[in-house]
Design a protein around this motif. Structure first.
Motif, PDB file in Angstrom:
ATOM      1  N   ILE A 132      11.917  -4.176   1.219  1.00 42.80           N
ATOM      2  CA  ILE A 132      11.229  -2.966   0.767  1.00 42.80           C
ATOM      3  C   ILE A 132      12.182  -1.778   0.790  1.00 42.80           C
ATOM      4  N   VAL A 133      12.930  -1.631   1.879  1.00 41.01           N
ATOM      5  CA  VAL A 133      13.851  -0.505   2.017  1.00 41.01           C
ATOM      6  C   VAL A 133      14.968  -0.595   0.982  1.00 41.01           C
ATOM      7  N   GLU A 134      15.513  -1.784   0.771  1.00 41.33           N
ATOM      8  CA  GLU A 134      16.562  -1.946  -0.241  1.00 41.33           C
ATOM      9  C   GLU A 134      16.052  -1.556  -1.626  1.00 41.33           C
ATOM     10  N   ARG A 178      14.575   2.663  -1.128  1.00 37.12           N
ATOM     11  CA  ARG A 178      15.191   3.659  -0.241  1.00 37.12           C
ATOM     12  C   ARG A 178      15.348   5.025  -0.915  1.00 37.12           C
ATOM     13  N   THR A 179      15.687   5.045  -2.179  1.00 40.11           N
ATOM     14  CA  THR A 179      15.935   6.317  -2.870  1.00 40.11           C
ATOM     15  C   THR A 179      14.674   6.929  -3.462  1.00 40.11           C
ATOM     16  N   LEU A 200       8.057   3.897  -2.000  1.00 44.08           N
ATOM     17  CA  LEU A 200       8.002   3.215  -0.713  1.00 44.08           C
ATOM     18  C   LEU A 200       6.618   3.383  -0.093  1.00 44.08           C
ATOM     19  N   ARG A 201       6.071   4.606  -0.114  1.00 45.05           N
ATOM     20  CA  ARG A 201       4.726   4.863   0.427  1.00 45.05           C
ATOM     21  C   ARG A 201       3.661   4.090  -0.348  1.00 45.05           C
ATOM     22  N   GLU A 202       3.827   3.937  -1.648  1.00 42.53           N
ATOM     23  CA  GLU A 202       2.856   3.185  -2.456  1.00 42.53           C
ATOM     24  C   GLU A 202       2.908   1.686  -2.149  1.00 42.53           C
ATOM     25  N   THR A 203       4.073   1.193  -1.765  1.00 45.64           N
ATOM     26  CA  THR A 203       4.260  -0.237  -1.505  1.00 45.64           C
ATOM     27  C   THR A 203       3.706  -0.663  -0.152  1.00 45.64           C
ATOM     28  N   MET A 227      14.307   3.122   8.295  1.00 44.29           N
ATOM     29  CA  MET A 227      14.451   4.419   7.627  1.00 44.29           C
ATOM     30  C   MET A 227      14.821   5.537   8.604  1.00 44.29           C
ATOM     31  N   SER A 228      14.777   5.265   9.898  1.00 44.22           N
ATOM     32  CA  SER A 228      15.077   6.313  10.874  1.00 44.22           C
ATOM     33  C   SER A 228      16.547   6.694  10.796  1.00 44.22           C
TER      34      SER A 228
END
Length: 96
Positions: free
Chosen positions: A61-63, A66-67, A72-75, A91-92
């Motif tokens: 998900i982050v890969e 990330r941008t 990301l919030r929708e996923t 993400m920290s």
């Protein structure tokens, strides 16, 4: 008997633990117990034939997003809390 059920978007883990008095039933200061457990049972929910941990899901998900924090919030709602916590850790600022 206690059961543990962990559900993620892609994998389901089932395990069960049973406990009871020892067969001889001795009741002294030390109470012997019989404990048994099952091996984990993995159900392949997405049909890809392999186990994928919450951390591995989070890495994907982050890969992918990330941008784009909005994407990301929708996923994230499609995943469980374990994946969300792993995404947060990735993400920290400390992990970058």
């Amino acid at each position: 008997m206690k059961s543990l059920i962990v559900i993620t978007f892609r994998t389901l883990l089932l395990a069960s633990i049973a406990a009871g008095l020892a067969a001889d039933g001795e009741l002294e200061t030390f109470v012997p117990r019989v404990i048994g457990s099952t091996n984990p049972i993995w159900l392949d929910a997405d049909g890809d034939g392999r186990f994928q941990s919450a951390f591995a899901d989070a890495q994907g998900i982050v890969e992918q997003h990330r941008t784009d924090p909005e994407k990301l919030r929708e996923t994230l709602p499609r995943y469980d809390a374990a994946v969300a916590v792993q995404v947060e850790s990735l993400m920290s600022p400390a992990s970058n």
